[in-house]
Motif scaffolding. Structure first.
Motif, PDB file in Angstrom:
ATOM      1  N   HIS A   9      -9.144   1.138   5.260  1.00  0.00           N
ATOM      2  CA  HIS A   9      -8.824  -0.112   4.251  1.00  0.00           C
ATOM      3  C   HIS A   9      -7.377   0.139   3.730  1.00  0.00           C
ATOM      4  O   HIS A   9      -7.327   0.873   2.860  1.00  0.00           O
ATOM      5  CB  HIS A   9      -9.940  -0.148   2.955  1.00  0.00           C
ATOM      6  N   LEU A  10      -6.583  -0.802   4.016  1.00  0.00           N
ATOM      7  CA  LEU A  10      -5.194  -0.617   3.484  1.00  0.00           C
ATOM      8  C   LEU A  10      -5.144  -1.407   2.377  1.00  0.00           C
ATOM      9  O   LEU A  10      -5.416  -2.849   2.430  1.00  0.00           O
ATOM     10  CB  LEU A  10      -4.215  -1.415   4.741  1.00  0.00           C
ATOM     11  N   ALA A  11      -4.469  -0.932   1.453  1.00  0.00           N
ATOM     12  CA  ALA A  11      -4.131  -1.830   0.107  1.00  0.00           C
ATOM     13  C   ALA A  11      -2.723  -2.057  -0.071  1.00  0.00           C
ATOM     14  O   ALA A  11      -1.926  -1.020  -0.240  1.00  0.00           O
ATOM     15  CB  ALA A  11      -4.899  -0.903  -0.954  1.00  0.00           C
ATOM     16  N   CYS A  12      -2.384  -3.248  -0.034  1.00  0.00           N
ATOM     17  CA  CYS A  12      -1.004  -3.316  -0.600  1.00  0.00           C
ATOM     18  C   CYS A  12      -0.334  -2.733  -1.584  1.00  0.00           C
ATOM     19  O   CYS A  12      -1.227  -3.377  -3.038  1.00  0.00           O
ATOM     20  CB  CYS A  12      -0.620  -4.818  -0.263  1.00  0.00           C
ATOM     21  N   PRO A  13       0.575  -2.079  -1.933  1.00  0.00           N
ATOM     22  CA  PRO A  13       0.974  -1.510  -3.359  1.00  0.00           C
ATOM     23  C   PRO A  13       1.559  -2.878  -4.145  1.00  0.00           C
ATOM     24  O   PRO A  13       1.877  -2.654  -5.235  1.00  0.00           O
ATOM     25  CB  PRO A  13       2.177  -0.556  -2.914  1.00  0.00           C
ATOM     26  N   LYS A  14       2.336  -3.700  -3.525  1.00  0.00           N
ATOM     27  CA  LYS A  14       3.015  -5.013  -4.014  1.00  0.00           C
ATOM     28  C   LYS A  14       1.902  -6.023  -4.761  1.00  0.00           C
ATOM     29  O   LYS A  14       2.143  -6.393  -5.938  1.00  0.00           O
ATOM     30  CB  LYS A  14       3.709  -5.601  -3.154  1.00  0.00           C
ATOM     31  N   SER A  19      -6.764  -5.030   3.477  1.00  0.00           N
ATOM     32  CA  SER A  19      -7.208  -5.540   4.730  1.00  0.00           C
ATOM     33  C   SER A  19      -7.916  -4.406   5.098  1.00  0.00           C
ATOM     34  O   SER A  19      -7.645  -3.264   5.361  1.00  0.00           O
ATOM     35  CB  SER A  19      -6.222  -5.982   5.472  1.00  0.00           C
ATOM     36  N   VAL A  20      -8.906  -4.669   6.345  1.00  0.00           N
ATOM     37  CA  VAL A  20      -9.628  -3.660   6.970  1.00  0.00           C
ATOM     38  C   VAL A  20      -8.800  -3.659   8.265  1.00  0.00           C
ATOM     39  O   VAL A  20      -8.582  -4.644   9.108  1.00  0.00           O
ATOM     40  CB  VAL A  20     -11.159  -4.035   7.037  1.00  0.00           C
ATOM     41  N   GLU A  21      -8.455  -2.485   8.811  1.00  0.00           N
ATOM     42  CA  GLU A  21      -7.806  -2.231  10.177  1.00  0.00           C
ATOM     43  C   GLU A  21      -8.198  -1.056  10.841  1.00  0.00           C
ATOM     44  O   GLU A  21      -8.791  -0.108  10.380  1.00  0.00           O
ATOM     45  CB  GLU A  21      -6.329  -1.957   9.677  1.00  0.00           C
ATOM     46  N   THR A  22      -8.230  -1.177  12.304  1.00  0.00           N
ATOM     47  CA  THR A  22      -8.608  -0.202  12.968  1.00  0.00           C
ATOM     48  C   THR A  22      -7.418   0.466  13.368  1.00  0.00           C
ATOM     49  O   THR A  22      -6.304  -0.004  13.762  1.00  0.00           O
ATOM     50  CB  THR A  22      -9.068  -0.952  14.396  1.00  0.00           C
ATOM     51  N   MET A  23      -7.413   1.852  13.194  1.00  0.00           N
ATOM     52  CA  MET A  23      -6.218   2.786  13.636  1.00  0.00           C
ATOM     53  C   MET A  23      -6.161   2.971  14.960  1.00  0.00           C
ATOM     54  O   MET A  23      -7.300   3.226  15.729  1.00  0.00           O
ATOM     55  CB  MET A  23      -6.494   4.158  12.686  1.00  0.00           C
ATOM     56  N   PRO A  24      -5.054   3.095  15.566  1.00  0.00           N
ATOM     57  CA  PRO A  24      -4.920   3.614  17.225  1.00  0.00           C
ATOM     58  C   PRO A  24      -5.002   5.294  16.951  1.00  0.00           C
ATOM     59  O   PRO A  24      -4.723   5.721  16.155  1.00  0.00           O
ATOM     60  CB  PRO A  24      -3.490   3.298  17.405  1.00  0.00           C
ATOM     61  N   THR A  25      -5.866   5.727  17.927  1.00  0.00           N
ATOM     62  CA  THR A  25      -5.836   7.065  18.165  1.00  0.00           C
ATOM     63  C   THR A  25      -4.668   7.899  18.958  1.00  0.00           C
ATOM     64  O   THR A  25      -4.742   8.979  18.809  1.00  0.00           O
ATOM     65  CB  THR A  25      -6.994   7.393  18.923  1.00  0.00           C
TER      66      THR A  25
END
Length: 75
Positions: A9-14, A19-25
């Motif tokens: 879950h990426l949280a915008c600091p601004k 948003s929920v994102e899938t990380m590449p490996t």
């Protein structure tokens, strides 16, 4: 043996948008555009990617104790 989590879950600091994102490996994500305010997120100094800076879970190489993807050692 622990499994690698690929969703963060990426949280915008601004604006605080999450948003929920899938990380590449196989690579780091150096830039992410916030869907809420359209700010361009970049890693904080010392972090290798936006997931290590703003995510609920660190990137897969860090989770697997391989170190930051941009700082992997050469044998």
């Amino acid at each position: 043996m622990p499994t690698t989590t690929l969703e963060s879950h990426l949280a915008c600091p601004k604006c605080g948008f999450i948003s929920v994102e899938t990380m590449p490996t196989d690579s780091c994500v150096y830039f992410h555009k916030c869907a809420g305010c359209h700010a361009l997120l970049t890693p904080k100094p010392g972090d290798c990617c936006v997931f290590c800076s703003y995510g609920s879970v660190k990137c897969p190489p860090v989770q697997e104790s391989h170190g930051c993807c941009s700082k992997q050692e050469t044998p």
